[in-house]
Design a protein around this motif. Structure first.
Motif, PDB file in Angstrom:
ATOM      1  N   ALA A  33       0.277  -1.644  -0.284  1.00  0.00           N
ATOM      2  CA  ALA A  33       0.122   0.017  -0.146  1.00  0.00           C
ATOM      3  C   ALA A  33       0.644   1.267  -0.166  1.00  0.00           C
ATOM      4  O   ALA A  33       0.779   2.426  -0.944  1.00  0.00           O
ATOM      5  CB  ALA A  33      -1.144   0.128   1.469  1.00  0.00           C
ATOM      6  N   GLY A  34       2.260   1.081   0.651  1.00  0.00           N
ATOM      7  CA  GLY A  34       2.852   2.282   0.824  1.00  0.00           C
ATOM      8  C   GLY A  34       3.330   3.144  -1.000  1.00  0.00           C
ATOM      9  O   GLY A  34       3.544   3.520  -0.442  1.00  0.00           O
ATOM     10  N   PHE A  35       3.294   1.801  -2.090  1.00  0.00           N
ATOM     11  CA  PHE A  35       3.843   2.643  -3.337  1.00  0.00           C
ATOM     12  C   PHE A  35       2.683   3.272  -4.137  1.00  0.00           C
ATOM     13  O   PHE A  35       2.389   4.071  -5.477  1.00  0.00           O
ATOM     14  CB  PHE A  35       4.355   1.241  -4.719  1.00  0.00           C
ATOM     15  CG  PHE A  35       4.887   0.284  -3.463  1.00  0.00           C
ATOM     16  CD1 PHE A  35       6.462   0.862  -3.182  1.00  0.00           C
ATOM     17  CD2 PHE A  35       5.530  -0.499  -3.513  1.00  0.00           C
ATOM     18  CE1 PHE A  35       7.238   0.770  -3.049  1.00  0.00           C
ATOM     19  CE2 PHE A  35       6.586  -1.229  -3.214  1.00  0.00           C
ATOM     20  CZ  PHE A  35       6.822  -1.392  -3.090  1.00  0.00           C
ATOM     21  N   ARG A  36       1.337   3.523  -3.385  1.00  0.00           N
ATOM     22  CA  ARG A  36       0.360   4.503  -3.680  1.00  0.00           C
ATOM     23  C   ARG A  36       0.911   5.698  -3.596  1.00  0.00           C
ATOM     24  O   ARG A  36       0.955   6.025  -2.640  1.00  0.00           O
ATOM     25  CB  ARG A  36      -1.147   4.159  -2.897  1.00  0.00           C
ATOM     26  CG  ARG A  36      -1.919   2.326  -3.864  1.00  0.00           C
ATOM     27  CD  ARG A  36      -2.958   2.700  -3.087  1.00  0.00           C
ATOM     28  NE  ARG A  36      -3.340   1.048  -2.118  1.00  0.00           N
ATOM     29  CZ  ARG A  36      -3.585   1.233  -0.925  1.00  0.00           C
ATOM     30  NH1 ARG A  36      -4.678   2.006  -0.440  1.00  0.00           N
ATOM     31  NH2 ARG A  36      -4.216  -0.044  -0.464  1.00  0.00           N
ATOM     32  N   HIS A  37       1.004   6.218  -4.837  1.00  0.00           N
ATOM     33  CA  HIS A  37       0.752   7.822  -4.954  1.00  0.00           C
ATOM     34  C   HIS A  37       0.135   8.250  -3.365  1.00  0.00           C
ATOM     35  O   HIS A  37      -0.842   8.389  -2.846  1.00  0.00           O
ATOM     36  CB  HIS A  37       0.119   8.914  -5.910  1.00  0.00           C
ATOM     37  CG  HIS A  37       0.969   9.996  -6.017  1.00  0.00           C
ATOM     38  ND1 HIS A  37       1.817   9.970  -6.626  1.00  0.00           N
ATOM     39  CD2 HIS A  37       0.050  10.933  -5.792  1.00  0.00           C
ATOM     40  CE1 HIS A  37       2.390  11.937  -6.476  1.00  0.00           C
ATOM     41  NE2 HIS A  37       1.143  12.265  -6.084  1.00  0.00           N
ATOM     42  N   GLY A  38       1.850   8.954  -3.197  1.00  0.00           N
ATOM     43  CA  GLY A  38       1.233  10.389  -1.658  1.00  0.00           C
ATOM     44  C   GLY A  38       0.863   9.518  -0.391  1.00  0.00           C
ATOM     45  O   GLY A  38       0.289   9.891   0.528  1.00  0.00           O
ATOM     46  N   MET A  39       1.160   7.570  -0.293  1.00  0.00           N
ATOM     47  CA  MET A  39       0.246   7.442   0.669  1.00  0.00           C
ATOM     48  C   MET A  39       1.719   7.103   1.545  1.00  0.00           C
ATOM     49  O   MET A  39       2.383   7.707   1.494  1.00  0.00           O
ATOM     50  CB  MET A  39       0.379   5.840   0.348  1.00  0.00           C
ATOM     51  CG  MET A  39      -0.517   4.579   1.448  1.00  0.00           C
ATOM     52  SD  MET A  39      -2.714   5.423   1.831  1.00  0.00           S
ATOM     53  CE  MET A  39      -2.612   5.279   0.591  1.00  0.00           C
ATOM     54  N   THR A  40       1.209   8.144   2.946  1.00  0.00           N
ATOM     55  CA  THR A  40       1.224   8.502   4.144  1.00  0.00           C
ATOM     56  C   THR A  40       1.147   7.011   5.009  1.00  0.00           C
ATOM     57  O   THR A  40       0.007   6.399   5.424  1.00  0.00           O
ATOM     58  CB  THR A  40       1.839   9.475   4.073  1.00  0.00           C
ATOM     59  OG1 THR A  40       0.712   9.626   4.902  1.00  0.00           O
ATOM     60  CG2 THR A  40       2.750  10.410   3.645  1.00  0.00           C
ATOM     61  N   PRO A  41       2.024   7.037   6.082  1.00  0.00           N
ATOM     62  CA  PRO A  41       1.040   5.962   7.122  1.00  0.00           C
ATOM     63  C   PRO A  41      -0.096   6.428   7.790  1.00  0.00           C
ATOM     64  O   PRO A  41      -0.408   5.619   8.601  1.00  0.00           O
ATOM     65  CB  PRO A  41       2.743   5.977   8.514  1.00  0.00           C
ATOM     66  CG  PRO A  41       4.150   5.904   7.842  1.00  0.00           C
ATOM     67  CD  PRO A  41       3.071   6.888   6.699  1.00  0.00           C
ATOM     68  N   GLU A  42      -0.161   7.426   8.116  1.00  0.00           N
ATOM     69  CA  GLU A  42      -0.731   8.195   7.933  1.00  0.00           C
ATOM     70  C   GLU A  42      -2.415   8.359   7.776  1.00  0.00           C
ATOM     71  O   GLU A  42      -3.579   8.246   8.117  1.00  0.00           O
ATOM     72  CB  GLU A  42      -1.006  10.017   9.078  1.00  0.00           C
ATOM     73  CG  GLU A  42       0.163  10.345   9.861  1.00  0.00           C
ATOM     74  CD  GLU A  42       2.013   9.874   9.336  1.00  0.00           C
ATOM     75  OE1 GLU A  42       1.563  10.714   8.138  1.00  0.00           O
ATOM     76  OE2 GLU A  42       2.019   9.998  10.385  1.00  0.00           O
TER      77      GLU A  42
END
Length: 104
Positions: free
Chosen positions: A51-60
């Motif tokens: 999921a981290g590879f989705r554009h703009g995805m951060t842990p928050e």
């Protein structure tokens, strides 16, 4: 000037795996990737998975999405219960009035 290349999620995963097996420096030189880019991908993958590879995805963002998904599931459950309750009331009223008509 070279055009900026976009990597798919699968390509990023493959490059991370290849770097782990064959070495980071060799893999990065082979594919023409800057170390900062590679380590950014690796950090995102380690902290958030694919999921981290989705554009703009951060842990928050991921936490907020998970919270909203849970809230959505709860609201769907509450709505289903209300609909069932309404359906049962309607059926009981039908039976009550049918019984009352037979009695008269």
């Amino acid at each position: 000037m070279t055009e900026k290349r976009k990597f798919t999620k699968e390509e990023k995963l493959q490059l991370i795996k290849e770097a782990a097996e064959k070495g980071v420096k060799i893999t990065l030189e082979k594919h023409g990737i800057y170390p900062a880019t590679y380590y950014s991908w690796k950090t995102k993958f380690e902290s958030m998975g694919e999921a981290g590879f989705r554009h703009g995805m951060t842990p928050e963002h991921l936490k907020e999405i998970n919270r909203l998904e849970k809230e959505n599931a709860l609201l769907k459950k509450l709505l289903a219960e209300k609909e069932l309750e309404g359906h049962l009331k309607t059926e009981l009223l039908k039976k009550k009035y049918a019984w009352a008509r037979k009695k008269n």
